[in-house]
Design a protein around this motif. Structure first.
Motif, PDB file in Angstrom:
ATOM      1  N   ALA A 107       9.487  73.437 100.048  1.00  0.00           N
ATOM      2  CA  ALA A 107       8.805  73.378  98.715  1.00  0.00           C
ATOM      3  C   ALA A 107       7.786  73.387  99.157  1.00  0.00           C
ATOM      4  O   ALA A 107       7.193  72.952  97.925  1.00  0.00           O
ATOM      5  CB  ALA A 107       9.914  71.960  99.108  1.00  0.00           C
ATOM      6  N   LEU A 108       7.024  73.315  99.931  1.00  0.00           N
ATOM      7  CA  LEU A 108       5.643  73.161  99.730  1.00  0.00           C
ATOM      8  C   LEU A 108       5.610  74.609  98.992  1.00  0.00           C
ATOM      9  O   LEU A 108       4.190  74.930  98.581  1.00  0.00           O
ATOM     10  CB  LEU A 108       5.254  73.218 101.158  1.00  0.00           C
ATOM     11  CG  LEU A 108       3.615  73.395 101.364  1.00  0.00           C
ATOM     12  CD1 LEU A 108       3.015  71.836 101.127  1.00  0.00           C
ATOM     13  CD2 LEU A 108       2.884  73.486 103.194  1.00  0.00           C
ATOM     14  N   HIS A 109       5.875  75.738 100.046  1.00  0.00           N
ATOM     15  CA  HIS A 109       5.616  77.286  99.129  1.00  0.00           C
ATOM     16  C   HIS A 109       6.060  76.723  97.028  1.00  0.00           C
ATOM     17  O   HIS A 109       4.905  77.494  96.339  1.00  0.00           O
ATOM     18  CB  HIS A 109       6.746  77.860  99.426  1.00  0.00           C
ATOM     19  CG  HIS A 109       6.166  78.389 100.911  1.00  0.00           C
ATOM     20  ND1 HIS A 109       4.283  79.400 101.070  1.00  0.00           N
ATOM     21  CD2 HIS A 109       6.121  78.650 102.413  1.00  0.00           C
ATOM     22  CE1 HIS A 109       4.578  79.863 102.465  1.00  0.00           C
ATOM     23  NE2 HIS A 109       5.416  79.199 103.000  1.00  0.00           N
ATOM     24  N   ASN A 110       7.170  76.729  96.887  1.00  0.00           N
ATOM     25  CA  ASN A 110       7.526  76.314  95.949  1.00  0.00           C
ATOM     26  C   ASN A 110       6.216  75.542  94.716  1.00  0.00           C
ATOM     27  O   ASN A 110       6.211  75.370  94.192  1.00  0.00           O
ATOM     28  CB  ASN A 110       8.748  75.629  95.199  1.00  0.00           C
ATOM     29  CG  ASN A 110       9.845  76.449  96.107  1.00  0.00           C
ATOM     30  OD1 ASN A 110       9.397  77.790  95.760  1.00  0.00           O
ATOM     31  ND2 ASN A 110      10.880  76.191  96.855  1.00  0.00           N
ATOM     32  N   VAL A 111       5.493  74.286  95.836  1.00  0.00           N
ATOM     33  CA  VAL A 111       4.629  73.863  94.426  1.00  0.00           C
ATOM     34  C   VAL A 111       3.539  74.296  94.817  1.00  0.00           C
ATOM     35  O   VAL A 111       3.360  74.694  93.375  1.00  0.00           O
ATOM     36  CB  VAL A 111       4.274  72.300  95.845  1.00  0.00           C
ATOM     37  CG1 VAL A 111       2.861  71.961  95.081  1.00  0.00           C
ATOM     38  CG2 VAL A 111       5.100  71.069  95.661  1.00  0.00           C
ATOM     39  N   VAL A 112       3.190  75.522  95.558  1.00  0.00           N
ATOM     40  CA  VAL A 112       1.981  76.859  94.866  1.00  0.00           C
ATOM     41  C   VAL A 112       2.272  77.268  94.147  1.00  0.00           C
ATOM     42  O   VAL A 112       1.569  77.233  93.480  1.00  0.00           O
ATOM     43  CB  VAL A 112       1.903  76.869  96.158  1.00  0.00           C
ATOM     44  CG1 VAL A 112       0.534  78.270  96.077  1.00  0.00           C
ATOM     45  CG2 VAL A 112       1.076  75.860  97.336  1.00  0.00           C
TER      46      VAL A 112
END
Length: 207
Positions: A107-112
């Motif tokens: 999810a963190l990668h997708n936020v970026v």
């Protein structure tokens, strides 16, 4: 007669792309278990496989009403919005996911990824810095901070972020590689080579 087994069979049908069979079975389960979050999730999966992403979103939003563990549903919602190229709503749902499950690196990668598509690099940095205030040893967050600073051509800040990523995990080759690129950009070729060599020592040189 077991709903759990029937739901498992629905999942298999979806994986095998037997969507009509999956839909008939999930509707049977829905008639008796309208408060089962998994029913809505599988309905969403069927819609998603048919590229009916707006309908999938409606089903996932219904699932939230019955779920005690909402992180995965928010993640799925984010993906459905990505299919629609609605990066604003995708971003919001991935942030909801992280609020529920702070360790969710996907999810963190997708936020970026969403911030990048929205070209909101400063906002990405602010989000990630807030994240590292709570989780100071997140090498993934520090690496992404470095990438955002690199895009903004703030190379010294990028180097600082990569150093924090390396301190957090000295086997994290991604940070060494990115740091090498920054040093190369600044003309510090020998230091850049040192980073690249270190990367090769940690990781298989053939990759």
């Amino acid at each position: 007669t077991s709903s759990s087994l029937k739901l498992y069979l629905v999942e298999i049908h979806v994986i095998e792309n037997k969507l009509d069979k999956a839909e008939i079975l999930i509707n049977e389960i829905y008639d008796i278990e309208k408060s089962n979050e998994e029913v809505y999730i599988q309905k969403a999966n069927i819609h998603s496989r048919r590229n009916e992403h707006a309908q999938a979103i409606l089903q996932l939003e219904a699932a939230l009403d019955y779920s005690l563990d909402k992180a995965e549903i928010y993640s799925q919602l984010g993906m459905e919005y990505l299919y629609l190229e609605d990066f604003h709503n995708a971003l919001q749902n991935f942030i909801f996911c992280i609020n529920e499950d702070p360790e969710n690196e996907s999810a963190l990668h997708n936020v970026v990824y969403c911030y990048d598509h929205l070209e909101q690099h400063q906002e990405a940095i602010e989000f990630l810095l807030d994240y590292t205030n709570k989780r100071p040893y997140s090498e993934v967050a520090w690496q992404n901070i470095g990438k955002q600073y690199y895009i903004l051509k703030r190379y010294q800040k990028a180097l600082e972020a990569y150093d924090f990523a390396i301190i957090s995990d000295d086997t994290f080759v991604g940070a060494d590689l990115e740091k090498g690129k920054v040093l190369e950009k600044l003309g510090y070729y020998e230091k850049a080579i040192e980073c690249y060599v270190l990367t090769l020592r940690i990781e298989d040189p053939s990759t």
